[in-house]
Design an enzyme around this catalytic site. Structure first.
Site, PDB file in Angstrom:
ATOM      1  N   ARG A   2       0.424   3.528  -3.246  1.00  0.00           N
ATOM      2  CA  ARG A   2      -0.268   4.794  -3.021  1.00  0.00           C
ATOM      3  C   ARG A   2       0.548   5.958  -3.581  1.00  0.00           C
ATOM      4  O   ARG A   2       0.046   6.777  -4.353  1.00  0.00           O
ATOM      5  CB  ARG A   2      -0.506   5.005  -1.532  1.00  0.00           C
TER       6      ARG A   2
ATOM      7  N   SER B 172       0.841  -1.201   0.000  1.00  0.00           N
ATOM      8  CA  SER B 172       0.000   0.000   0.000  1.00  0.00           C
ATOM      9  C   SER B 172       0.876   1.251   0.000  1.00  0.00           C
ATOM     10  O   SER B 172       0.571   2.239  -0.675  1.00  0.00           O
ATOM     11  CB  SER B 172      -0.941  -0.014   1.200  1.00  0.00           C
TER      12      SER B 172
ATOM     13  N   ASN C  43      -0.584   7.975  -7.017  1.00  0.00           N
ATOM     14  CA  ASN C  43      -0.923   9.394  -6.954  1.00  0.00           C
ATOM     15  C   ASN C  43      -0.057  10.219  -7.889  1.00  0.00           C
ATOM     16  O   ASN C  43      -0.544  11.069  -8.629  1.00  0.00           O
ATOM     17  CB  ASN C  43      -0.763   9.909  -5.523  1.00  0.00           C
TER      18      ASN C  43
END
Lengths: 286, 156
Positions: free
Chosen positions: A226, A222, A230
């Site tokens: 992440r 994660s 992004n």
């Protein structure tokens, strides 16, 4: 970009999203397209150069502040550096309750380094790749389409995965250091389903292990995905905006202003989660 | 986009940066911040203490001022009293002196007057005798009429 050549939008985007590669083919150094068969032992030299360059910038700036650090009236630069340090220290103090000389500098490095790398996203997308293409074509006789330059290291999954892997190794290291090997194995096998019935507990061990391993491995995944997701998405929008002609100017401005938030927020989130994960790894009670 | 050797390179860079930061960046800055915090805390305590000291000193000064004023008032009061007393004494002394001098002068004047009267009487007596002598022309024997003359002198 070479004149007279048809540039489709998708090839333009593809060009922007490709790293400059370096590898060895048959004992000699090769670049970019020649590396398509090189497999794992390919180096993204643009990611490496920009990330290490920005890391050095961080280290040198903060080191110069640390060298000149005075307990008296601080200068403006020292004030700024101390502000960052105190911000990080406050977050570490709130979240990590053990004693560790590593956590705070780790969090600082992660925060500032990721922030600087994300910040490269605000450089207009065509500037540096076009400059690199011009340099490659002018001084090295390369086809400027074969010169790649991705200047935001955090849009490279290798970069974010390396950071997450480092944090993951630290999590395991902290778990073992605080709880011992046995304690760590117990944590992985005796939760969340626990019972005092010994045979039943033995039956439950595989389920526990599966769940706990997934929970453990999900953390670095994660973290890495992440940040990568992004920044990759943000970069993609910048490239798309950059491809639509004059109208890009107001759009670019709006997206850049919004992206400032993403840049700081993602650096902060990565730092906070690192502290939280290490705090969880260091705490005994599950 | 696939994972490749870049991962290893970045991992090494990450470790190196973190270690460098832990050894050479964080401790001096953190120490400087903590030292300054302590300095400021000490300074604040000192200023609090100084404020208290100042208040104490002001109270003390006020008390001393009050004492000094009271003392000064007392001294002035005493001085006034003494002045009045001295003035009274001087007046009394002067008036006694005056009386004295007056009395002495009167006595002297009296004595002088007595002496002058005596002289005058004697001279009048002599003049009277001389006049009588002229008038009587040897009729009066000075020695025989000495008692009369004496009587005359007495009457003058």
């Amino acid at each position: 970009m070479a004149a007279g050549e048809e540039l489709t939008l998708s090839s333009h985007i593809q060009h922007h999203l490709t790293n400059a590669k370096m590898c060895t083919v048959d004992g000699s150094v090769a670049f970019n397209k020649a590396c398509s068969e090189a497999g794992f032992w390919t180096w993204h030299i643009d990611t490496l150069a920009w990330s290490i360059g920005l890391g050095l910038l961080f280290i040198l700036l903060f080191r110069s502040a640390a060298k000149k650090a005075t307990t008296g009236v601080p200068g403006k630069f020292q004030c700024f550096v101390e502000m960052v340090i105190e911000f990080v220290a406050a977050n570490v103090k709130d979240t990590y309750h053990g004693k560790s000389k590593l956590i705070a500098p780790l969090a600082l490095t992660i925060f500032v380094w990721i922030f600087l790398m994300n910040l490269m996203d605000l450089v207009p997308v065509d500037f540096l790749p076009a400059f690199a293409g011009w340099v490659g074509a002018t001084f090295f006789g390369m086809d400027s389409h074969d010169v790649y330059m991705k200047i935001v290291p955090t849009t490279d999954i290798n970069m974010t995965a390396a950071l997450a892997l480092g944090v993951f190794l630290l999590m395991i290291g902290y778990s073992i250091r605080i709880k011992g090997v046995v304690g760590f194995i117990k944590e992985l096998t005796l939760h969340p389903f626990s019972t005092k019935n010994v045979p039943l507990q033995i039956v439950l061990i595989p389920f526990n292990l599966l769940l706990e391993l997934i929970a453990l491995v999900a953390k670095p995944f994660s973290l890495a995905l992440r940040l990568f997701g992004n920044l990759y998405a943000g970069e993609m929008i910048f490239i798309l905006i950059g491809a639509i002609g004059l109208l890009q100017l107001p759009l670019h401005f709006v997206w850049a202003v919004f992206h400032i938030l993403v840049i700081v927020l993602q650096a902060f989130v990565f730092m906070m989660l690192t502290i939280v994960y290490l705090s969880m790894a260091s705490s005994d009670n599950h | 986009m696939n994972l490749n050797a870049t991962l290893i390179g970045e991992l090494i860079a990450f470790v190196v940066f973190v270690l460098f930061c832990m050894k050479f960046v964080w401790p001096p800055l953190s120490n400087a911040i903590e030292a300054r915090q302590k300095k400021i805390a000490d300074g604040l305590t000192a200023s609090d203490r100084a404020e208290k000291d100042l208040a104490l000193a002001q109270d003390k000064a006020k008390d001393q001022l009050k004492d000094a004023k009271a003392q000064a008032a007392e001294i002035i009061e005493q001085a006034k009293k003494r002045e009045a007393k001295m003035l009274d004494e001087a007046v009394a002394k002067a008036s006694a002196e005056r009386d004295n001098i007056l009395a002495q002068a009167k006595t002297e004047i009296e004595a002088e007057r007595n002496r002058l009267r005596e002289d005058l009487r004697k001279q009048v007596a002599a003049l009277a005798v001389a006049g009588a002598e002229k008038i009587l022309q040897r009729s009066i024997d000075e020695a025989a009429h000495a008692d009369i003359l004496e009587k005359l002198v007495q009457e003058l």
